[in-house]
Write an enzyme that holds these catalytic residues in place. Structure first.
Site, PDB file in Angstrom:
ATOM      1  N   LYS A  80       0.824  -1.228   0.000  1.00  0.00           N
ATOM      2  CA  LYS A  80       0.000   0.000   0.000  1.00  0.00           C
ATOM      3  C   LYS A  80       0.845   1.259   0.000  1.00  0.00           C
ATOM      4  CE  LYS A  80      -2.103  -0.365   4.007  1.00  0.00           C
ATOM      5  NZ  LYS A  80      -1.692  -1.647   4.544  1.00  0.00           N
ATOM      6  N   ARG A  85      -0.369  -8.719  13.655  1.00  0.00           N
ATOM      7  CA  ARG A  85      -0.882  -7.644  12.787  1.00  0.00           C
ATOM      8  C   ARG A  85      -1.800  -8.212  11.708  1.00  0.00           C
ATOM      9  NH1 ARG A  85       4.433  -5.432  11.191  1.00  0.00           N
ATOM     10  NH2 ARG A  85       3.417  -4.030   9.732  1.00  0.00           N
ATOM     11  N   ARG A 106      12.174  -1.710  10.622  1.00  0.00           N
ATOM     12  CA  ARG A 106      10.984  -1.513  11.453  1.00  0.00           C
ATOM     13  C   ARG A 106      10.851  -2.650  12.443  1.00  0.00           C
ATOM     14  NH1 ARG A 106       5.575   0.096   8.294  1.00  0.00           N
ATOM     15  NH2 ARG A 106       4.716  -0.908  10.147  1.00  0.00           N
ATOM     16  N   ARG A 134      11.190  -6.492   4.506  1.00  0.00           N
ATOM     17  CA  ARG A 134      11.137  -5.057   4.816  1.00  0.00           C
ATOM     18  C   ARG A 134      11.850  -4.764   6.138  1.00  0.00           C
ATOM     19  NH1 ARG A 134       5.364  -2.128   4.862  1.00  0.00           N
ATOM     20  NH2 ARG A 134       5.198  -2.864   6.993  1.00  0.00           N
ATOM     21  N   ARG A 136      -8.936   1.825   9.533  1.00  0.00           N
ATOM     22  CA  ARG A 136      -8.567   0.443   9.815  1.00  0.00           C
ATOM     23  C   ARG A 136      -9.640  -0.272  10.624  1.00  0.00           C
ATOM     24  NH1 ARG A 136      -2.832   1.041   9.330  1.00  0.00           N
ATOM     25  NH2 ARG A 136      -1.534  -0.732   9.685  1.00  0.00           N
TER      26      ARG A 136
END
Ligand code: AMP
Length: 188
Positions: free
Chosen positions: A13, A145, A133, A127, A88
């Site tokens: 996204k 998540r 992160r 990632r 969300r």
């Protein structure tokens, strides 16, 4: 053009929103980026949001809605935007609708980027290596998540389907291929 990008964590996204915003000359608004900035700057909001983010849980709706309301009234979104990572939850989607209606505005399209679960987990660990992160590095937090996405965020797909503005795009393939698919549904 006011757009919304939907999809699981790791669906691309954010990457797609950046490219498409540049193409269309509109603003990219990522609640995850705004929250990470707030944590880095040590603001009151950052202090409140941090523990939820570290656990892979959602930050409470009222904090998020307050943050978006500030942006909406600031004028910087007046020439169009892509919302990335917001809403969300169904209450957030309802709050957004109320905010837009009050401002005589609306969303033009909600683009769902569809990616299978296994691919999501693989992408997030990659990632974690590249961006560092913390919430991507721990597999149990990544799984949480995904669970949170399924329970709390997926119901908004139906919300936008009922509003007749949902468009789903396959989120597998190269970044360029996915961008081309998204631009074609938007420009149609
Ligand atoms: P993201 O970068 O979109 O994956 O967001 C990172 C983290 O920020 C999420 O795991 C949540 O803890 C928090 N977050 C971002 N956007 C929202 C939102 N709209 N509602 C609640 N929490 C959010």
């Amino acid at each position: 053009m006011n757009l919304l990008f939907l999809g699981p964590p790791g669906s691309g996204k954010g990457t797609q929103a950046k490219v498409v915003c540049e193409d269309l000359g509109i603003l990219h608004l990522s609640t995850g980026d705004l929250l990470r900035d707030s944590v880095r700057q040590g603001t009151e909001l950052g202090g409140k949001a941090r523990k939820y983010m570290e656990a892979g849980e959602l930050v409470p709706d009222e904090l998020i809605v307050g943050m978006i309301e500030e942006k909406m009234t600031g004028g910087e979104l007046d020439n169009g935007y892509i919302l990335d990572g917001f809403p969300r939850t169904v209450p957030q989607a309802e709050a957004l609708k109320a905010m837009l209606t009050k401002n005589n505005s609306r969303l033009d399209m909600a683009v769902l980027i569809d990616v299978p679960d296994e691919e999501v987990v693989a992408r997030l660990s990659k990632r974690a290596e590249i961006e560092g992160r913390a919430d991507d590095a721990d597999e149990s937090i990544v799984r949480n998540r995904l669970d949170v996405y399924k329970k709390q965020t997926q119901p908004i797909i139906d919300f936008y389907r009922k509003e007749s503005i949902l468009e789903a795009v396959p989120g597998t393939g190269t970044i360029d291929e996915i961008t081309a698919r998204i631009l074609s549904v938007i420009k149609e």
